[in-house]
Scaffold this motif. Structure first.
Motif, mmCIF file in Angstrom:
data_model
loop_
_atom_site.group_PDB
_atom_site.id
_atom_site.type_symbol
_atom_site.label_atom_id
_atom_site.label_comp_id
_atom_site.label_asym_id
_atom_site.label_seq_id
_atom_site.Cartn_x
_atom_site.Cartn_y
_atom_site.Cartn_z
ATOM 1 N N SER A 134 38.903 29.470 41.199
ATOM 2 C CA SER A 134 39.044 29.178 39.767
ATOM 3 C C SER A 134 40.112 28.115 39.536
ATOM 4 C CB SER A 134 39.384 30.466 38.997
ATOM 5 O OG SER A 134 40.624 30.998 39.426
ATOM 6 N N ALA A 135 41.214 28.162 40.303
ATOM 7 C CA ALA A 135 42.265 27.145 40.182
ATOM 8 C C ALA A 135 41.735 25.780 40.634
ATOM 9 C CB ALA A 135 43.482 27.544 41.004
ATOM 10 N N ASP A 136 40.948 25.785 41.696
ATOM 11 C CA ASP A 136 40.345 24.548 42.198
ATOM 12 C C ASP A 136 39.450 23.905 41.147
ATOM 13 O OD1 ASP A 136 39.329 22.785 44.582
ATOM 14 O OD2 ASP A 136 37.509 23.643 43.693
ATOM 15 N N ARG A 137 38.618 24.705 40.477
ATOM 16 C CA ARG A 137 37.741 24.179 39.433
ATOM 17 C C ARG A 137 38.541 23.658 38.242
ATOM 18 N NH1 ARG A 137 34.232 21.808 40.738
ATOM 19 N NH2 ARG A 137 35.685 21.662 42.474
ATOM 20 N N PHE A 209 44.522 43.445 40.526
ATOM 21 C CA PHE A 209 43.508 43.481 39.477
ATOM 22 C C PHE A 209 43.960 42.759 38.205
ATOM 23 C CE2 PHE A 209 41.226 45.547 35.932
ATOM 24 C CZ PHE A 209 39.927 45.255 36.321
ATOM 25 N N ILE A 210 45.028 43.227 37.577
ATOM 26 C CA ILE A 210 45.417 42.682 36.275
ATOM 27 C C ILE A 210 45.815 41.213 36.374
ATOM 28 C CG2 ILE A 210 47.082 42.838 34.397
ATOM 29 C CD1 ILE A 210 47.125 45.848 34.770
ATOM 30 N N LEU A 211 46.776 40.877 37.260
ATOM 31 C CA LEU A 211 47.223 39.489 37.367
ATOM 32 C C LEU A 211 46.092 38.546 37.798
ATOM 33 C CD1 LEU A 211 50.829 39.809 38.874
ATOM 34 C CD2 LEU A 211 50.149 39.384 36.499
ATOM 35 N N PRO A 212 45.295 38.908 38.803
ATOM 36 C CA PRO A 212 44.174 38.024 39.144
ATOM 37 C C PRO A 212 43.176 37.849 38.007
ATOM 38 C CG PRO A 212 44.620 39.509 40.963
ATOM 39 C CD PRO A 212 45.462 39.972 39.819
ATOM 40 N N VAL A 213 42.872 38.942 37.286
ATOM 41 C CA VAL A 213 41.930 38.841 36.179
ATOM 42 C C VAL A 213 42.476 37.936 35.079
ATOM 43 C CG1 VAL A 213 40.883 40.118 34.269
ATOM 44 C CG2 VAL A 213 40.738 41.018 36.583
ATOM 45 N N VAL A 214 43.762 38.111 34.743
ATOM 46 C CA VAL A 214 44.375 37.271 33.715
ATOM 47 C C VAL A 214 44.357 35.806 34.138
ATOM 48 C CG1 VAL A 214 46.546 36.728 32.531
ATOM 49 C CG2 VAL A 214 45.820 39.107 32.769
ATOM 50 N N ALA A 215 44.741 35.547 35.402
ATOM 51 C CA ALA A 215 44.762 34.168 35.904
ATOM 52 C C ALA A 215 43.364 33.564 35.894
ATOM 53 C CB ALA A 215 45.342 34.140 37.313
ATOM 54 N N TYR A 220 39.498 29.976 33.686
ATOM 55 C CA TYR A 220 38.083 29.823 33.329
ATOM 56 C C TYR A 220 37.937 29.326 31.888
ATOM 57 C CZ TYR A 220 33.504 31.261 31.646
ATOM 58 O OH TYR A 220 32.283 31.299 31.038
ATOM 59 N N LEU A 221 38.707 29.900 30.976
ATOM 60 C CA LEU A 221 38.635 29.478 29.574
ATOM 61 C C LEU A 221 39.071 28.018 29.418
ATOM 62 C CD1 LEU A 221 39.940 32.680 27.742
ATOM 63 C CD2 LEU A 221 37.597 31.799 27.801
ATOM 64 N N ARG A 222 40.123 27.625 30.162
ATOM 65 C CA ARG A 222 40.569 26.230 30.094
ATOM 66 C C ARG A 222 39.491 25.298 30.648
ATOM 67 N NH1 ARG A 222 43.181 23.569 27.205
ATOM 68 N NH2 ARG A 222 43.968 22.141 28.808
ATOM 69 N N THR A 257 29.099 29.449 36.370
ATOM 70 C CA THR A 257 28.975 30.282 37.559
ATOM 71 C C THR A 257 30.224 31.110 37.777
ATOM 72 O OG1 THR A 257 27.555 28.610 38.563
ATOM 73 C CG2 THR A 257 28.533 30.248 40.033
ATOM 74 N N LEU A 258 31.378 30.470 37.610
ATOM 75 C CA LEU A 258 32.647 31.178 37.763
ATOM 76 C C LEU A 258 32.757 32.326 36.770
ATOM 77 C CD1 LEU A 258 35.416 31.408 39.077
ATOM 78 C CD2 LEU A 258 36.266 29.724 37.431
ATOM 79 N N GLY A 259 32.274 32.112 35.549
ATOM 80 C CA GLY A 259 32.307 33.178 34.555
ATOM 81 C C GLY A 259 31.489 34.380 34.979
ATOM 82 N N ILE A 260 30.326 34.134 35.582
ATOM 83 C CA ILE A 260 29.490 35.231 36.068
ATOM 84 C C ILE A 260 30.188 35.974 37.196
ATOM 85 C CG2 ILE A 260 27.301 35.777 37.208
ATOM 86 C CD1 ILE A 260 26.075 33.434 35.688
ATOM 87 N N VAL A 261 30.858 35.217 38.094
ATOM 88 C CA VAL A 261 31.609 35.841 39.187
ATOM 89 C C VAL A 261 32.694 36.751 38.629
ATOM 90 C CG1 VAL A 261 33.173 35.393 41.119
ATOM 91 C CG2 VAL A 261 31.121 34.003 40.838
ATOM 92 N N VAL A 262 33.371 36.312 37.562
ATOM 93 C CA VAL A 262 34.438 37.109 36.954
ATOM 94 C C VAL A 262 33.875 38.407 36.381
ATOM 95 C CG1 VAL A 262 36.094 37.201 35.048
ATOM 96 C CG2 VAL A 262 35.927 35.149 36.460
ATOM 97 N N VAL A 263 32.750 38.321 35.679
ATOM 98 C CA VAL A 263 32.139 39.520 35.094
ATOM 99 C C VAL A 263 31.739 40.505 36.188
ATOM 100 C CG1 VAL A 263 30.160 40.385 33.797
ATOM 101 C CG2 VAL A 263 31.343 38.328 33.021
ATOM 102 N N VAL A 264 31.141 39.995 37.251
ATOM 103 C CA VAL A 264 30.764 40.851 38.379
ATOM 104 C C VAL A 264 31.995 41.496 38.986
ATOM 105 C CG1 VAL A 264 29.794 40.855 40.716
ATOM 106 C CG2 VAL A 264 28.652 39.578 38.892
ATOM 107 N N PHE A 265 33.073 40.730 39.096
ATOM 108 C CA PHE A 265 34.333 41.247 39.644
ATOM 109 C C PHE A 265 34.878 42.389 38.793
ATOM 110 C CE2 PHE A 265 39.014 41.074 39.575
ATOM 111 C CZ PHE A 265 39.276 41.331 40.917
ATOM 112 N N LEU A 266 34.863 42.223 37.482
ATOM 113 C CA LEU A 266 35.365 43.266 36.584
ATOM 114 C C LEU A 266 34.545 44.547 36.707
ATOM 115 C CD1 LEU A 266 36.083 41.167 33.356
ATOM 116 C CD2 LEU A 266 37.771 42.171 34.895
ATOM 117 N N ILE A 267 33.220 44.393 36.701
ATOM 118 C CA ILE A 267 32.349 45.562 36.803
ATOM 119 C C ILE A 267 32.562 46.283 38.134
ATOM 120 C CG2 ILE A 267 29.940 46.313 36.950
ATOM 121 C CD1 ILE A 267 29.226 44.055 35.024
#
Length: 337
Positions: A134-137, A209-215, A220-222, A257-267
């Motif tokens: 996500s940082a790379d993107r 979990f929390i810090l990676p999700v926030v980061a 992703y939003l940016r 794509t990254l957004g989908i990865v994040v949602v899958v990660f949360l679930i």
């Protein structure tokens, strides 16, 4: 009757023995088939990603020719690292848990603890890889000139190395009590259980979990905001920068794509951390079919599926691999971008 009861014990001659885990025969067969299939798909899909990135030269070069969309080398290296961690989940972690669905743990308390150290290291590395991607993107789309000049293969390898090293040290610190006393969580002989106290679980919840999700969400939003802004600017100028428009379109697809990865990660990870969120200790057992543990592992099977669906270069490379086109001379230089 007494002999029957003794035969159900992991160690029939010891009073402190656990009972052999048992499932109804039909139920056990379904579980074996389902989990074995997940393990097999996880290994196969991640091997395809690793092979595709490693084999085809074009996917490992940085080119931008006319309308050719580039796939940055550092991104590939980060994807490769995550695929390696996901491969280890399917190759090492899943089979152990499948074997012990109806079997006692006879490898000893130390081996049990080391298994969980490996489990947590691989999981932490996978999470860290998602953050790096996500940082790379974010850097690629927000500072494209800086990215091309400063984000090099060498720095990507250093980031990957630090990712794995920090995951290893972090897990050793978190599980140092269990390494010093491997049997501290064992209630009877023949089980493999690690109980993470609420304090240690809270630390793990924050850092894994929390810090990676926030980061990830912030980056992703940016990425999404910048991609939309650039797309509008390009649209206003239409044909002036046609090649650049194609590049930014690919970046927007990467953001989606990254957004989908994040949602899958949360679930995948929320059920595992739910006891910690409720203020309870977390008990993890290799000798039981734990839904929350397998849900975290299934994340390793879903990641390559996401890439296959949303990255054209990966779909093309898979087609070449499956149809055995890679056996032809010069296949490494095939145009897949």
């Amino acid at each position: 009757m007494e002999n029957s009861e003794l035969s159900e014990l992991c160690y029939p001659q010891l009073n402190a023995s656990c009972r052999t885990p048992k499932q109804p025969h039909g139920h056990a067969m379904v579980i074996y088939m389902l989990l074995s299939s997940i393990s097999l798909f996880t290994v196969a899909l991640n091997l395809l990603v690793i092979f595709a990135i490693s084999y085809f030269r074009q996917s490992l070069t940085t080119t931008l020719i006319m309308n050719q969309v580039q796939l940055h080398t550092p991104t590939n290296l980060l994807l490769l690292s995550m695929s390696v961690s996901d491969l280890l989940v399917g190759l090492l972690l899943m089979p152990v848990e499948i074997i012990y669905i109806e079997a006692c743990w006879h490898l000893g308390d130390l081996a049990c603890t080391l298994y969980y150290v490996a489990d947590y290291v691989i999981t932490s590395a996978s999470v860290a890889n998602i953050v790096l991607i996500s940082a790379d993107r974010f850097v690629a789309i927000s500072e494209p000139l800086y990215y091309l000049s400063q984000v090099t293969n060498r720095r990507a390898w250093v980031a990957v190395g630090l990712c794995w090293f920090c995951s290893f040290i972090y897990r050793l610190l978190l599980l140092h009590d269990h390494l010093g006393e491997p049997s501290r969580s064992i209630s009877c002989l023949g089980e493999c259980v690690v109980i993470i106290g609420n304090v240690a679980g809270t630390v793990d919840l924050v850092f894994t979990f929390i810090l990676p999700v926030v980061a990830i969400l912030m980056l992703y939003l940016r990425v999404f905001v910048i991609a939309v802004s650039q797309a509008r600017g390009i649209h206003s100028r239409m044909g002036a920068v046609h090649a650049l428009r194609l590049v930014k379109r690919s970046e927007l697809k990467a953001a989606r794509t990254l957004g989908i990865v994040v949602v899958v990660f949360l679930i995948s990870f929320i059920p595992y951390y739910s006891p910690t969120m409720a203020g309870k200790d977390t008990s993890v057992s290799a000798t039981s079919v734990a839904f929350e543990i397998w849900l975290t592992h299934i994340n390793s099977c879903l990641n390559p599926i996401v890439y296959a669906l949303f990255y054209p270069w990966f779909r093309k490379s898979i087609k070449l691999i499956v149809t055995l086109q890679i056996l032809k001379p010069g296949s490494r230089d095939a145009k897949i971008l």
